[in-house]
Design a protein around this motif. Sequence first.
Motif, mmCIF file in Angstrom:
data_model
loop_
_atom_site.group_PDB
_atom_site.id
_atom_site.type_symbol
_atom_site.label_atom_id
_atom_site.label_comp_id
_atom_site.label_asym_id
_atom_site.label_seq_id
_atom_site.Cartn_x
_atom_site.Cartn_y
_atom_site.Cartn_z
ATOM 1 N N LEU A 49 -10.203 1.121 -25.274
ATOM 2 C CA LEU A 49 -9.359 1.744 -24.166
ATOM 3 C C LEU A 49 -9.799 0.949 -23.004
ATOM 4 C CD1 LEU A 49 -9.319 5.657 -25.018
ATOM 5 C CD2 LEU A 49 -7.725 3.718 -25.950
ATOM 6 N N VAL A 50 -8.632 0.815 -22.355
ATOM 7 C CA VAL A 50 -8.739 0.055 -20.775
ATOM 8 C C VAL A 50 -7.952 0.998 -19.773
ATOM 9 C CG1 VAL A 50 -9.056 -2.313 -21.708
ATOM 10 C CG2 VAL A 50 -6.890 -1.344 -21.053
ATOM 11 N N PHE A 51 -8.254 0.895 -18.709
ATOM 12 C CA PHE A 51 -7.755 1.686 -17.425
ATOM 13 C C PHE A 51 -7.166 0.814 -16.541
ATOM 14 C CE2 PHE A 51 -8.524 3.480 -13.131
ATOM 15 C CZ PHE A 51 -7.570 4.624 -13.044
ATOM 16 N N VAL A 52 -6.131 0.722 -16.414
ATOM 17 C CA VAL A 52 -5.338 -0.012 -15.581
ATOM 18 C C VAL A 52 -4.633 0.633 -14.241
ATOM 19 C CG1 VAL A 52 -3.455 -2.182 -15.301
ATOM 20 C CG2 VAL A 52 -4.697 -1.353 -17.553
ATOM 21 N N PRO A 53 -5.367 0.511 -13.229
ATOM 22 C CA PRO A 53 -4.977 1.306 -12.093
ATOM 23 C C PRO A 53 -3.983 0.662 -11.307
ATOM 24 C CG PRO A 53 -6.998 0.366 -11.530
ATOM 25 C CD PRO A 53 -6.726 0.343 -13.010
ATOM 26 N N GLY A 54 -2.846 1.285 -10.794
ATOM 27 C CA GLY A 54 -1.933 0.730 -10.156
ATOM 28 C C GLY A 54 -0.741 -0.083 -10.792
ATOM 29 N N TYR A 55 -0.899 0.019 -12.113
ATOM 30 C CA TYR A 55 0.021 -1.009 -13.096
ATOM 31 C C TYR A 55 1.397 -0.661 -12.813
ATOM 32 C CZ TYR A 55 2.178 -2.321 -17.231
ATOM 33 O OH TYR A 55 3.111 -2.980 -18.249
ATOM 34 N N ARG A 56 2.055 -1.859 -12.759
ATOM 35 C CA ARG A 56 3.456 -1.604 -12.215
ATOM 36 C C ARG A 56 4.325 -2.922 -12.701
ATOM 37 N NH1 ARG A 56 5.632 1.670 -7.962
ATOM 38 N NH2 ARG A 56 3.634 2.417 -7.670
ATOM 39 N N ASN A 57 5.237 -2.690 -13.962
ATOM 40 C CA ASN A 57 6.123 -3.703 -14.222
ATOM 41 C C ASN A 57 5.358 -4.800 -14.754
ATOM 42 O OD1 ASN A 57 8.617 -2.347 -13.508
ATOM 43 N ND2 ASN A 57 8.235 -2.911 -11.313
ATOM 44 N N GLY A 58 4.201 -4.236 -15.468
ATOM 45 C CA GLY A 58 3.671 -5.701 -16.199
ATOM 46 C C GLY A 58 2.230 -6.226 -15.357
ATOM 47 N N ASP A 59 2.487 -5.915 -14.080
ATOM 48 C CA ASP A 59 1.354 -6.397 -13.185
ATOM 49 C C ASP A 59 0.053 -5.612 -13.086
ATOM 50 O OD1 ASP A 59 2.878 -8.487 -12.338
ATOM 51 O OD2 ASP A 59 3.960 -7.475 -10.809
ATOM 52 N N THR A 60 -1.184 -5.968 -12.971
ATOM 53 C CA THR A 60 -2.413 -5.253 -12.810
ATOM 54 C C THR A 60 -3.021 -5.705 -11.669
ATOM 55 O OG1 THR A 60 -3.505 -7.177 -13.989
ATOM 56 C CG2 THR A 60 -2.390 -5.295 -15.533
ATOM 57 N N PRO A 61 -2.383 -4.985 -10.435
ATOM 58 C CA PRO A 61 -2.896 -5.101 -9.200
ATOM 59 C C PRO A 61 -4.347 -5.366 -8.894
ATOM 60 C CG PRO A 61 -1.509 -3.488 -9.008
ATOM 61 C CD PRO A 61 -1.371 -4.089 -10.405
ATOM 62 N N SER A 62 -4.975 -4.178 -9.672
ATOM 63 C CA SER A 62 -6.217 -3.808 -9.302
ATOM 64 C C SER A 62 -7.129 -4.075 -10.612
ATOM 65 C CB SER A 62 -6.295 -2.189 -8.855
ATOM 66 O OG SER A 62 -5.766 -2.030 -7.683
ATOM 67 N N GLY A 63 -6.700 -4.885 -11.419
ATOM 68 C CA GLY A 63 -7.748 -5.394 -12.592
ATOM 69 C C GLY A 63 -7.535 -4.175 -13.748
ATOM 70 N N VAL A 64 -8.251 -4.749 -14.847
ATOM 71 C CA VAL A 64 -8.084 -3.978 -16.074
ATOM 72 C C VAL A 64 -9.756 -3.452 -16.356
ATOM 73 C CG1 VAL A 64 -7.971 -4.355 -18.571
ATOM 74 C CG2 VAL A 64 -6.454 -5.121 -16.693
ATOM 75 N N VAL B 120 0.090 20.727 -5.078
ATOM 76 C CA VAL B 120 -0.558 19.463 -5.785
ATOM 77 C C VAL B 120 0.590 18.567 -5.716
ATOM 78 C CG1 VAL B 120 -2.280 20.769 -6.742
ATOM 79 C CG2 VAL B 120 -0.057 20.161 -7.986
ATOM 80 N N ARG B 121 -0.060 17.119 -5.848
ATOM 81 C CA ARG B 121 1.010 16.068 -6.283
ATOM 82 C C ARG B 121 0.571 15.621 -7.728
ATOM 83 N NH1 ARG B 121 4.683 13.159 -4.784
ATOM 84 N NH2 ARG B 121 4.729 14.123 -2.544
ATOM 85 N N VAL B 122 1.360 15.449 -8.448
ATOM 86 C CA VAL B 122 1.228 14.964 -9.885
ATOM 87 C C VAL B 122 1.632 13.711 -10.178
ATOM 88 C CG1 VAL B 122 1.223 15.193 -12.369
ATOM 89 C CG2 VAL B 122 0.965 17.435 -10.953
ATOM 90 N N THR B 123 0.974 12.632 -10.263
ATOM 91 C CA THR B 123 1.469 11.301 -10.466
ATOM 92 C C THR B 123 0.687 10.592 -11.844
ATOM 93 O OG1 THR B 123 1.274 10.985 -8.254
ATOM 94 C CG2 THR B 123 1.347 8.941 -9.415
ATOM 95 N N GLY B 124 1.692 10.110 -12.547
ATOM 96 C CA GLY B 124 1.423 9.609 -13.724
ATOM 97 C C GLY B 124 2.219 8.856 -14.404
ATOM 98 N N TYR B 125 2.145 8.125 -15.791
ATOM 99 C CA TYR B 125 2.873 7.076 -16.331
ATOM 100 C C TYR B 125 3.700 7.624 -17.558
ATOM 101 C CZ TYR B 125 0.549 3.499 -13.124
ATOM 102 O OH TYR B 125 0.194 2.845 -12.106
ATOM 103 N N PRO B 126 4.837 7.892 -17.741
ATOM 104 C CA PRO B 126 5.715 7.940 -18.879
ATOM 105 C C PRO B 126 5.329 6.680 -19.668
ATOM 106 C CG PRO B 126 6.837 8.509 -16.854
ATOM 107 C CD PRO B 126 5.608 7.892 -16.199
ATOM 108 N N GLY B 127 5.282 6.987 -21.006
ATOM 109 C CA GLY B 127 5.146 5.896 -22.019
ATOM 110 C C GLY B 127 6.297 5.072 -21.965
ATOM 111 N N SER B 128 7.501 5.307 -21.598
ATOM 112 C CA SER B 128 8.649 4.656 -21.652
ATOM 113 C C SER B 128 8.912 4.024 -20.304
ATOM 114 C CB SER B 128 9.727 5.485 -22.068
ATOM 115 O OG SER B 128 10.053 6.520 -20.808
ATOM 116 N N SER B 129 7.999 3.778 -19.432
ATOM 117 C CA SER B 129 8.378 3.440 -18.166
ATOM 118 C C SER B 129 7.148 2.401 -17.821
ATOM 119 C CB SER B 129 8.474 4.562 -17.249
ATOM 120 O OG SER B 129 8.705 3.910 -15.882
ATOM 121 N N ASP B 130 7.526 1.251 -16.964
ATOM 122 C CA ASP B 130 6.467 0.538 -16.409
ATOM 123 C C ASP B 130 6.168 0.771 -15.017
ATOM 124 O OD1 ASP B 130 5.646 -1.038 -18.436
ATOM 125 O OD2 ASP B 130 7.203 -2.522 -18.246
#
Length: 282
Positions: A122-137, A191-201
């Motif tokens: 498993l890897v953590f990809v912070p800030g992932y967006r549209n295939g970009d990994t701006p803060s690393g893997v 609270v604010r809840v922020t996350g990544y749906p599996g169907s979205s980049d």
Amino acid sequence: MTMRGTGAAAGVLALALAAAGCTTAARPGSVAPTVTSAPPTTTANSHGWSKQRFKRALSRQTGVTRTAKPTVLNGLVGAVFTRNADGDHFCTASVVDSAGLNLIVTAAHCVWDPKIGRRSDLVFVPGYRNGDTPSGVWPLLAVTVDDGWKDHADPDADVAFAVVQAQNGQQVQQVLGANKLGVNRGYQLPVRVTGYPGSSDVPITCANTTSEQSATQLRIDCPDYTGGTSGSPWVTDFDPATRTGTVVGVIGGYQEGGYSPNTSYSSYFGDRVQALYDRATG
């Protein structure tokens, strides 16, 4: 019925007003009222907004889910993939403050299957967006989960902490900062809840007030939190100076996060989560 972690299925207001890219409208600064001999009424002031109009506008915008902007706060949240950013994205995690500067928090069911043990690669990809990994893997090195989750998938223990591997000589918190861990904060919190749906980049975000599902579970109503959002942090007490806040929950727990995309749950962050954090950082 499926849990929120897609891979596993296969195998507010104070925070919102301060945070950049929030879904809740900001409250205008105080305006000196016109002095009259009559008591305050519901009539709009010179700026055109009455107290009731403010309340209606704000109530309409809490619980609204939108695309999360690339802010510092949202940049602490990342997608969890298998192997690398080209692998399966099935959960969400976020950086949490630690002495080692290398800790993330997510749902236990994202990283540990009671039948087969820890999920590997498993890897953590912070800030992932549209295939970009701006803060690393950031590969996950060590995972800490409650024995209640390991033994029988206790929904009240659906929380995990993971140490991630340093990259280019730096720990993840040195690069991004971190949210604090909040325990025993009660059941009704903005609270604010922020996350990544599996169907979205791109990540989604929503602000609302939590409620008590049970003595050991929190609940929040925000639409469109589908598979992949397990582990999404519930952040309160946004600090404008640091652009960070305090994590008081993660999507998981009851129904492993919820069977409806419009209602999400979290194991309550109490003494049990504090003990788990102490184990992970000890």
